[in-house]
Design a protein around this motif. Structure first.
Motif, PDB file in Angstrom:
ATOM      1  N   LEU A 111      -0.176  -0.407  -4.780  1.00 33.45           N
ATOM      2  CA  LEU A 111      -1.578   0.008  -4.794  1.00 33.45           C
ATOM      3  C   LEU A 111      -1.785   1.236  -3.922  1.00 33.45           C
ATOM      4  N   VAL A 112      -2.500   2.225  -4.449  1.00 33.57           N
ATOM      5  CA  VAL A 112      -2.836   3.410  -3.668  1.00 33.57           C
ATOM      6  C   VAL A 112      -3.544   2.970  -2.385  1.00 33.57           C
ATOM      7  N   ALA A 113      -3.045   3.427  -1.254  1.00 35.90           N
ATOM      8  CA  ALA A 113      -3.563   2.995   0.049  1.00 35.90           C
ATOM      9  C   ALA A 113      -5.055   3.241   0.206  1.00 35.90           C
ATOM     10  N   ASP A 114      -5.583   4.266  -0.437  1.00 37.31           N
ATOM     11  CA  ASP A 114      -7.024   4.539  -0.346  1.00 37.31           C
ATOM     12  C   ASP A 114      -7.864   3.403  -0.922  1.00 37.31           C
ATOM     13  N   ASN A 115      -7.285   2.582  -1.790  1.00 38.35           N
ATOM     14  CA  ASN A 115      -8.003   1.448  -2.379  1.00 38.35           C
ATOM     15  C   ASN A 115      -7.844   0.162  -1.578  1.00 38.35           C
ATOM     16  N   ALA A 116      -6.979   0.175  -0.590  1.00 38.12           N
ATOM     17  CA  ALA A 116      -6.674  -1.035   0.171  1.00 38.12           C
ATOM     18  C   ALA A 116      -7.838  -1.586   0.985  1.00 38.12           C
ATOM     19  N   PRO A 117      -8.734  -0.759   1.548  1.00 39.98           N
ATOM     20  CA  PRO A 117      -9.814  -1.329   2.368  1.00 39.98           C
ATOM     21  C   PRO A 117     -10.657  -2.380   1.663  1.00 39.98           C
ATOM     22  N   ALA A 164      -1.604   3.529   8.700  1.00 39.81           N
ATOM     23  CA  ALA A 164      -0.935   4.682   8.098  1.00 39.81           C
ATOM     24  C   ALA A 164       0.569   4.431   8.079  1.00 39.81           C
ATOM     25  N   PRO A 165       1.300   5.059   7.155  1.00 42.85           N
ATOM     26  CA  PRO A 165       2.746   4.847   7.074  1.00 42.85           C
ATOM     27  C   PRO A 165       3.468   5.147   8.380  1.00 42.85           C
ATOM     28  N   GLU A 166       2.994   6.137   9.124  1.00 41.51           N
ATOM     29  CA  GLU A 166       3.668   6.497  10.366  1.00 41.51           C
ATOM     30  C   GLU A 166       3.363   5.540  11.515  1.00 41.51           C
ATOM     31  N   ALA A 167       2.547   4.526  11.272  1.00 41.50           N
ATOM     32  CA  ALA A 167       2.225   3.545  12.314  1.00 41.50           C
ATOM     33  C   ALA A 167       3.412   2.637  12.625  1.00 41.50           C
ATOM     34  N   GLY A 168       4.388   2.584  11.734  1.00 41.91           N
ATOM     35  CA  GLY A 168       5.563   1.742  11.952  1.00 41.91           C
ATOM     36  C   GLY A 168       5.574   0.534  11.042  1.00 41.91           C
ATOM     37  N   ALA A 169       6.690  -0.173  11.051  1.00 46.58           N
ATOM     38  CA  ALA A 169       6.857  -1.339  10.179  1.00 46.58           C
ATOM     39  C   ALA A 169       5.960  -2.476  10.635  1.00 46.58           C
ATOM     40  N   ARG A 170       5.326  -3.131   9.678  1.00 44.62           N
ATOM     41  CA  ARG A 170       4.482  -4.283   9.952  1.00 44.62           C
ATOM     42  C   ARG A 170       4.984  -5.536   9.247  1.00 44.62           C
ATOM     43  N   LEU A 171       5.988  -5.377   8.410  1.00 43.47           N
ATOM     44  CA  LEU A 171       6.570  -6.521   7.730  1.00 43.47           C
ATOM     45  C   LEU A 171       7.981  -6.161   7.289  1.00 43.47           C
ATOM     46  N   PHE A 175       0.849  -1.179   0.000  1.00 47.21           N
ATOM     47  CA  PHE A 175       0.000   0.000   0.000  1.00 47.21           C
ATOM     48  C   PHE A 175       0.889   1.236   0.000  1.00 47.21           C
ATOM     49  N   VAL A 176       0.667   2.119  -0.954  1.00 46.44           N
ATOM     50  CA  VAL A 176       1.514   3.293  -1.141  1.00 46.44           C
ATOM     51  C   VAL A 176       0.646   4.549  -1.206  1.00 46.44           C
ATOM     52  N   GLU A 177       1.244   5.662  -0.867  1.00 42.69           N
ATOM     53  CA  GLU A 177       0.537   6.935  -0.943  1.00 42.69           C
ATOM     54  C   GLU A 177       0.707   7.582  -2.314  1.00 42.69           C
ATOM     55  N   ASP A 178       1.819   7.341  -2.960  1.00 42.09           N
ATOM     56  CA  ASP A 178       2.135   7.970  -4.239  1.00 42.09           C
ATOM     57  C   ASP A 178       2.627   6.894  -5.207  1.00 42.09           C
ATOM     58  N   VAL A 179       1.749   6.458  -6.093  1.00 41.18           N
ATOM     59  CA  VAL A 179       2.091   5.376  -7.028  1.00 41.18           C
ATOM     60  C   VAL A 179       3.252   5.772  -7.936  1.00 41.18           C
ATOM     61  N   VAL A 180       3.271   7.002  -8.387  1.00 38.65           N
ATOM     62  CA  VAL A 180       4.331   7.445  -9.297  1.00 38.65           C
ATOM     63  C   VAL A 180       5.689   7.372  -8.606  1.00 38.65           C
ATOM     64  N   PHE A 201       2.115  -3.816 -15.526  1.00 40.56           N
ATOM     65  CA  PHE A 201       0.736  -3.302 -15.561  1.00 40.56           C
ATOM     66  C   PHE A 201       0.703  -2.005 -14.781  1.00 40.56           C
ATOM     67  N   GLU A 202      -0.109  -1.071 -15.247  1.00 41.94           N
ATOM     68  CA  GLU A 202      -0.338   0.132 -14.449  1.00 41.94           C
ATOM     69  C   GLU A 202      -1.622   0.813 -14.864  1.00 41.94           C
ATOM     70  N   ASN A 203      -2.230   1.476 -13.897  1.00 47.00           N
ATOM     71  CA  ASN A 203      -3.347   2.367 -14.141  1.00 47.00           C
ATOM     72  C   ASN A 203      -3.213   3.504 -13.141  1.00 47.00           C
ATOM     73  N   GLU A 204      -4.218   4.334 -12.971  1.00 40.91           N
ATOM     74  CA  GLU A 204      -4.075   5.494 -12.087  1.00 40.91           C
ATOM     75  C   GLU A 204      -3.958   5.121 -10.616  1.00 40.91           C
ATOM     76  N   ASP A 205      -4.364   3.903 -10.245  1.00 49.21           N
ATOM     77  CA  ASP A 205      -4.357   3.490  -8.846  1.00 49.21           C
ATOM     78  C   ASP A 205      -3.290   2.479  -8.481  1.00 49.21           C
ATOM     79  N   SER A 206      -2.586   1.942  -9.460  1.00 51.03           N
ATOM     80  CA  SER A 206      -1.593   0.918  -9.138  1.00 51.03           C
ATOM     81  C   SER A 206      -0.562   0.772 -10.251  1.00 51.03           C
ATOM     82  N   ALA A 207       0.526   0.126  -9.871  1.00 51.64           N
ATOM     83  CA  ALA A 207       1.556  -0.278 -10.829  1.00 51.64           C
ATOM     84  C   ALA A 207       2.079  -1.620 -10.351  1.00 51.64           C
TER      85      ALA A 207
END
Length: 132
Positions: A53-59, A69-76, A14-19, A35-41
């Motif tokens: 994948l844009v994090a907003d699409n992750a739910p 959120a990214p500032e929550a810390g490493a999870r993997l 999950f990313v905030e900025d795909v570009v 593969f890429e579109n406006e929400d993923s690469a």
């Protein structure tokens, strides 16, 4: 045991900025975008793919679990085996990547160093030590 759960095909990050994420994986890892579109690469490693994948699409993929959120810390931690951790770290730094730690010899027989992508996903390079 459930049969068929032994082949990893895609890791979705999950990313905030795909570009920015795509540029990082192309420039630092040298990966091809398949593969890429406006929400993923999707970029291809030799044995699997990484979906950025844009994090907003992750739910829709992980709900009802929340997306951290990214500032929550490493999870993997994603580990890549390398022949020479020091040489790879030098190249990472040349590409503007900041090491989080290492290279350091670990008690389990690896020389490792960690770094993060632009969205905070943590990677590790690990060299198998000969004396291990």
């Amino acid at each position: 045991m459930i049969k068929g759960l032994d082949r990893l095909e895609v890791i979705t990050l999950f990313v905030e900025d795909v570009v920015a994420a795509k540029r990082f994986y192309q420039d630092v890892f040298g990966l091809e975008v398949v593969f890429e579109n406006e929400d993923s690469a999707v970029v291809k490693l030799s044995n699997m793919m990484i979906n950025l994948l844009v994090a907003d699409n992750a739910p829709t993929l992980v709900g009802p679990r929340p997306v951290a959120a990214p500032e929550a810390g490493a999870r993997l931690l994603l580990t890549i085996e390398v022949e020479d951790a020091d040489a790879v770290c030098a190249e990472l730094v040349e590409h503007g990547v900041t090491l989080l730690n290492g290279p350091v010899d670990r008690p389990w027989g690896r020389r490792t160093a960690a770094f993060a992508d632009p969205s905070g996903n943590v990677w590790e390079v690990a060299q198998i030590l000969q004396d291990a």
